[in-house]
Design an enzyme around this catalytic site. Structure first.
Site, mmCIF file in Angstrom:
data_model
loop_
_atom_site.group_PDB
_atom_site.id
_atom_site.type_symbol
_atom_site.label_atom_id
_atom_site.label_comp_id
_atom_site.label_asym_id
_atom_site.label_seq_id
_atom_site.Cartn_x
_atom_site.Cartn_y
_atom_site.Cartn_z
ATOM 1 N N LYS A 281 0.842 -1.187 0.000
ATOM 2 C CA LYS A 281 0.000 0.000 0.000
ATOM 3 C C LYS A 281 0.885 1.249 0.000
ATOM 4 C CE LYS A 281 -4.231 1.455 2.403
ATOM 5 N NZ LYS A 281 -5.122 1.113 3.532
ATOM 6 N N GLU A 367 -19.087 -6.141 10.988
ATOM 7 C CA GLU A 367 -19.976 -5.364 11.844
ATOM 8 C C GLU A 367 -21.001 -6.234 12.575
ATOM 9 O OE1 GLU A 367 -18.342 -2.669 8.705
ATOM 10 O OE2 GLU A 367 -19.316 -4.633 8.683
ATOM 11 N N ARG A 395 -25.572 -2.760 8.362
ATOM 12 C CA ARG A 395 -25.252 -4.157 8.091
ATOM 13 C C ARG A 395 -25.529 -5.048 9.300
ATOM 14 N NH1 ARG A 395 -19.459 -4.280 5.242
ATOM 15 N NH2 ARG A 395 -20.500 -5.760 3.889
#
Length: 634
Positions: A281, A367, A395
């Protein structure tokens, strides 16, 4: 940018030599740093997938071959290679979306920006292809962070069920979601990254053992026959293969030759296969590579040479206020614990984690699990605080309802980025929470108007031990304190018409929700200029509706609610029901967000577009009062 400007579609890549492809990769990184530094956006993830995206588009024939991106943080390179090279208004009104967008290109198959969903899309597309007699592969690019989500594993279980459906799962493994990826899945991928690969071992063994007289060849054949067990010992990818998924990797995600070779093998396999790619990254940009927090996952406008912000935000953020108060609470109460779903820094729990490392739990992008795990923590005698973006709590609604509320457990949810957030687009506007949470029995929901109220209401929330509590607040800078001038029940009066003390009923009661308080006070000023008197009240806790509100409303001619939430089922609807239940029959007008998916733009632009500004509200309220006056005169 001599090469990049020649790329108008993926097939333009076919004509480039290996040397030109390497040069193109460098041009793309230069372009990303130059352009994203002007607009802000997801920089680090895209710098890490330059070679991977080039290889994907050389091996697969998009859009016939469906190439899907999970979350879409890493889709900028894909946009560039599919002819979208004007980044001047990236994430701004009228410009390119920060995520894949079906309205922009036929190459954008899905535009999800909630993680861990792409494998389910891929499973469905592959099934559709099979039923329609198509044999085109479906390619799903998913990060190691998104693999921590339970939905991804539900999909893997189904994808592996059919060995003749060609699904290529490209795992973009940079060891990070926002921050470093955590959990058992992350540990497994780390083992694959750091273990010598089976193929290299077997190649070495063949050379070494076959040089051994008499027993060498026989020993080699024995080892080769024990391939599965040896493979698990040398490179434990067995977890994937036990599911029925062919595993290729790990592959250097910045080696174009190796990537194309691996992806070509995967394309020809004819069934479900995982290609495990190791990427970095922020690769190629020194400032990102040296940023330990998130490798410039998302940036505002920055100086491209240094990576430093062009200007400060000009004030404190709502998130930082929560972060400070959470640490203070942690010092005062040992039962307070924090939960994050792979977003320790974005939601402000990093300072708490630093102060109390044993009392913070990062569950990954999961979640649903986070909420039920919080229920377990509460059952065990602790008070969990789950900090999450408002739109992501959607969610886990069933878990809030059945696992927390049904059990009457004291769990506090801190909903960051509530209301219109703007430039991240439709999926990130936190406009659903006050509607979907209205139906949860016993749940209490607060909407603080300023930093002082955020601190106070967080403290009130964690005192509740027998029900879920929710505190929601906006993205960005918190405004100045908005003082109360009085109280009615548990509500704060922010403005009282001066004539009300003389016994004259004010015309309008404005019910101000959360951070819209300054705007509501501005509405009151505009109404006063038209000779219309008003009272502005902040309920503080908008669920349940304060019992004193119907009585206060009865002292006015009109009730107006103003909220940074969808109008359907929001605070306005709850107030209307409370008035009906109390037999208070008054005209009520609710102002909020229309139930639409809002295109990306700045927050002020969106509020203006949907009519949620002080002049818009004042104009409509003035018209309503005028109609009442005409009716009275008639």
């Amino acid at each position: 940018m001599a090469l990049l400007t020649r790329i108008r579609g993926p097939r333009d890549l076919d004509r480039l030599t290996p040397g030109q492809l390497s040069a193109l990769a460098q041009e793309i990184r230069t372009f990303l740093v130059t352009e994203v530094s002007k607009t802000g956006g997801h920089l680090g993830p895209n710098l890490g997938v330059v070679e991977l995206t080039i290889a994907l588009h050389r091996v697969f024939d998009s859009p016939r071959d469906r190439v899907l991106f999970d979350t879409g943080h890493q889709s900028y390179v894909h946009k560039l290679l599919t002819g979208r090279q004007d980044f001047s208004r990236l994430r701004a009104k009228g410009g390119l979306s920060g995520y894949p967008s079906r309205a922009e290109s036929e190459h954008d198959v899905i535009e999800n920006s909630h993680a861990s969903t792409v494998l389910s899309y891929a499973d469905g597309l592959a099934k559709a292809n099979q039923l329609l007699g198509k044999n085109d592969p479906v390619v799903a690019v998913i990060g190691d962070g998104a693999l921590t989500g339970g939905m991804a594993w539900e999909a893997l279980n189904n994808i592996a069920d059919a060995t003749d459906r060609p699904v290529v799962i490209v795992v973009n493994d940079n060891e990070r979601s926002y921050s470093p990826t955590i959990g058992g899945m992350a540990n497994h991928l780390a083992t694959l990254r750091t273990t010598q690969g089976y193929e290299r071992f077997l190649s070495w063994g063949k050379d070494a053992l076959q040089r051994t007289p008499v027993v060498g060849q026989q020993l080699f054949e024995t080892l080769h026959g024990a391939k599965k067990g040896l493979k698990d010992f040398i490179a434990p990818q067995g977890m994937f293969e036990d599911l029925g998924l062919k595993y290729i990797g790990p592959i250097d995600g910045h080696d174009l030759t190796a990537l194309e070779s691996a992806l070509t093998k995967a394309r020809g396999f004819g069934g479900p296969v995982i290609v495990h790619c190791l990427t970095e990254k922020g690769r190629g940009y020194h400032a990102a590579e040296n940023n330990d927090e998130d490798r410039f996952h998302a940036v505002g406008k920055i100086h491209p040479e240094t990576g430093l912000p062009v200007k400060s935000s000009g004030g404190r953020s709502w998130t930082s206020v929560f972060a400070e108060e959470m640490v203070e609470l942690g010092r005062e109460r040992e039962d307070i614990v924090g939960i994050t779903a792979a977003m320790l820094h974005p939601v402000g729990l990093a300072p708490f984690a630093e102060a109390f490392p044993e009392r913070i739990f990062d569950v990954g992008i999961a979640e649903q699990h986070a909420v039920t795990s919080a229920a377990g923590l509460a059952t065990g005698g602790l008070h969990p605080v789950f900090a999450v973006y408002a739109t992501f709590l959607n969610r886990a609604f069933d878990q809030v309802l059945m696992d927390v509320a049904l059990h009457r457990l004291g769990v506090t949810f801190m909903l960051d980025r509530s209301g219109v957030t703007g430039d991240d687009g439709a999926s990130h506007n936190g406009m659903w929470d006050m509607s979907i949470l209205q139906v949860v029995p016993g749940l209490r929901l607060a909407a603080p108007r300023d930093a002082d109220q955020l601190r106070a209401q967080l403290r009130e929330a964690v005192e509740v031990k027998d029900a879920p509590t929710v505190v929601r607040y906006s993205k960005g800078t918190v405004g100045p304190a908005v003082p109360a001038v009085g109280k009615v029940g548990g509500m704060d009066l922010l403005r009282v018409d001066p004539d009300a003390e003389e016994g004259r009923r004010a015309d309008v009661l404005i019910v101000s929700v959360g951070a819209l308080a300054p705007m509501c006070l501005e509405v009151a000023d505009l109404l006063a200029a038209q000779g219309i008197s008003s009272t502005v009240v902040d309920p503080r806790w908008v669920k349940p509706v304060d019992p004193a509100l119907p009585g206060l409303a009865a002292e006015h001619r009109v009730v107006v609610t103003v909220e940074d939430n969808g109008r359907a089922g929001g605070v306005g609807a709850a107030v209307a029901q409370a008035l009906r239940d109390a037999d208070v029959d008054l005209p009520l007008r609710d102002f909020g967000i229309p139930q639409e998916f809002l295109d990306h733009a700045s927050r002020p632009e969106i509020l203006a577009e949907i009519g949620l500004t002080a002049p818009d509200v004042a104009r409509q309220v003035t018209a309503l009062v005028s109609r009442l006056d005409v009716a009275v005169e008639a």
